[in-house]
Design a protein around this motif. Sequence first.
Motif, PDB file in Angstrom:
ATOM      1  N   LEU A 154      52.859  30.277  30.351  1.00  0.00           N
ATOM      2  CA  LEU A 154      53.565  28.802  30.433  1.00  0.00           C
ATOM      3  C   LEU A 154      53.988  28.854  31.993  1.00  0.00           C
ATOM      4  N   GLY A 155      54.704  29.897  32.290  1.00  0.00           N
ATOM      5  CA  GLY A 155      55.198  30.059  33.579  1.00  0.00           C
ATOM      6  C   GLY A 155      54.301  30.169  34.733  1.00  0.00           C
ATOM      7  N   GLY A 156      52.983  30.780  34.493  1.00  0.00           N
ATOM      8  CA  GLY A 156      51.699  30.388  35.272  1.00  0.00           C
ATOM      9  C   GLY A 156      51.507  28.872  35.685  1.00  0.00           C
ATOM     10  N   LEU A 182      54.121  27.380  37.904  1.00  0.00           N
ATOM     11  CA  LEU A 182      54.220  27.868  39.228  1.00  0.00           C
ATOM     12  C   LEU A 182      52.809  27.564  40.129  1.00  0.00           C
ATOM     13  N   PHE A 183      51.795  28.046  39.459  1.00  0.00           N
ATOM     14  CA  PHE A 183      50.499  27.651  40.147  1.00  0.00           C
ATOM     15  C   PHE A 183      49.993  26.100  40.071  1.00  0.00           C
ATOM     16  N   VAL A 203      44.771  27.647  34.053  1.00  0.00           N
ATOM     17  CA  VAL A 203      44.806  26.583  33.193  1.00  0.00           C
ATOM     18  C   VAL A 203      45.603  25.328  33.650  1.00  0.00           C
ATOM     19  N   GLY A 204      46.683  25.608  34.225  1.00  0.00           N
ATOM     20  CA  GLY A 204      47.702  24.758  34.953  1.00  0.00           C
ATOM     21  C   GLY A 204      47.337  23.948  35.823  1.00  0.00           C
ATOM     22  N   ALA A 253      56.615  18.257  31.191  1.00  0.00           N
ATOM     23  CA  ALA A 253      56.578  18.712  29.741  1.00  0.00           C
ATOM     24  C   ALA A 253      55.819  19.892  29.601  1.00  0.00           C
ATOM     25  N   LEU A 254      54.824  20.456  30.176  1.00  0.00           N
ATOM     26  CA  LEU A 254      54.449  21.909  29.874  1.00  0.00           C
ATOM     27  C   LEU A 254      55.684  22.928  30.059  1.00  0.00           C
TER      28      LEU A 254
END
Length: 473
Positions: A268-270, A273-274, A400-401, A435-436
């Motif tokens: 989720l942090g990825g 950030l990205f 994914v982000g 939200a993510l």
Amino acid sequence: MAITLIVGALGVVFDTTIVSVALNDLSKDLDAPLSTIQWVSTGYMLAVFITIPLAGWAQSRLGGRHLWIVALGGFLGGSILSALAWNATSLIVFRLVQGLAGGIMMPLMYTLLMQATKGRNIGKVMAVITVPTALGPILGPVLGGLILYLADWRWLFLINIPFCLVGMWLARRNLPDDRPAPDHPRARLDAVGLLLLCPGFAALLYGLSQVDGRTGFASAQVLIPLLAGLALVGGFTAWALTRAADSLVDVRMFRHRSVASSSTLLFLGGISLFGSMLLLPLYFQQVRGATPLGAGLLLIPQGVGALVARGLAGRYMDRVGPRAVALVAFALVAASTVPFAFVTADTSEILLMAALFIRGIALGAAMIAPMGAAYVGLEHKEIPDASIITRVAQQIGGAVGIAILIVILQQNIGDAHTPNALANGFDHAFWWSVALTAAAVPLCLLLPSLPQPAAPADNKARKISKRTDPTAH
């Protein structure tokens, strides 16, 4: 030792994002369409994913110091060849060489330092070792824009030469020689796992990179590689469970709550950030009319905030544990992204830069806490597998982000051309980013709550320890 590893890793970390601002220049100079030039970045990332799972096995065969020097040499060779590329095809091939070497180095960097510290002072260690990985996505585009302003695209790769040469010299001087003894049993390569896991990760990343805002995830060029990648990774999981510790990556590591929860948060942090690093430069360029260099410079406050966070997050992580630090950090990332969900073409740049500074502090802490928590309670031999798993989780999360936010952004922008109409599309995408990120906040409660014991505080303590331990010498 940390400085030695960071110097060598800087070129690899910056190279992941530094080329992103040069795709237009590369397309013109090499006379190739953007659809082809895009593989300069995509191919690099695919190559990185191919070799990440090999880091643990290669370290067991060659030793950490020797593997680090070999990987740095491979990255140096790939950088020089990339600078000498004569067309788009040759540049893509040479970028693959860079990626294959870089994929080994990043998990190896974490493994070597965590093994050396034996799990003590995790917060302080992570505050140091995560500096390059935090600054890469933030300062890479700035450095790339500056190089293109002063010189041509070939210097994007030549700049890696001093990092590699100094890094190799420091490694020979400072890293312990941990090569296995000649009579030590050699770890066998899990060939079946290699053929399942590495192509599986590459297929997943390729499928995510093909997501288009008009068709989303429904097109064949996205679904086929995604489904193939999931099938291969699923097949590897089933295979690895039968081989236990002899598999390419020991998936039983997920039985450790620290590894499972940290990997989820890093995923989720990825995304945070990205995914945001896709939205922010596009907003400054498309809505506010900034140049690539100008957009990069506007992101500097986020990089400064990330630097500030390293010492603070590391110190508090050792005092109160990773759970509390992660909880506050992820909540602050979500809150500091909210102002961008209200942006217009006329929003004050001072306000946005202040929000970026706070967001950088929060992102820095949000990466340190789960990354360090992954190693809590692990044995020495388990650290390489934890490094691989957490690295892959963060990178997949980033892919994914980016894919999700591309779809949301393009569907909300549509055919808009005016700055305010474009800003409205970015508002929707930033709300999704909020939200993510907010979804990660309750998951922080699964992280270990207590800090690890600190190492002896001074030289006197270390001397006493050596005198009382008959095996110390």
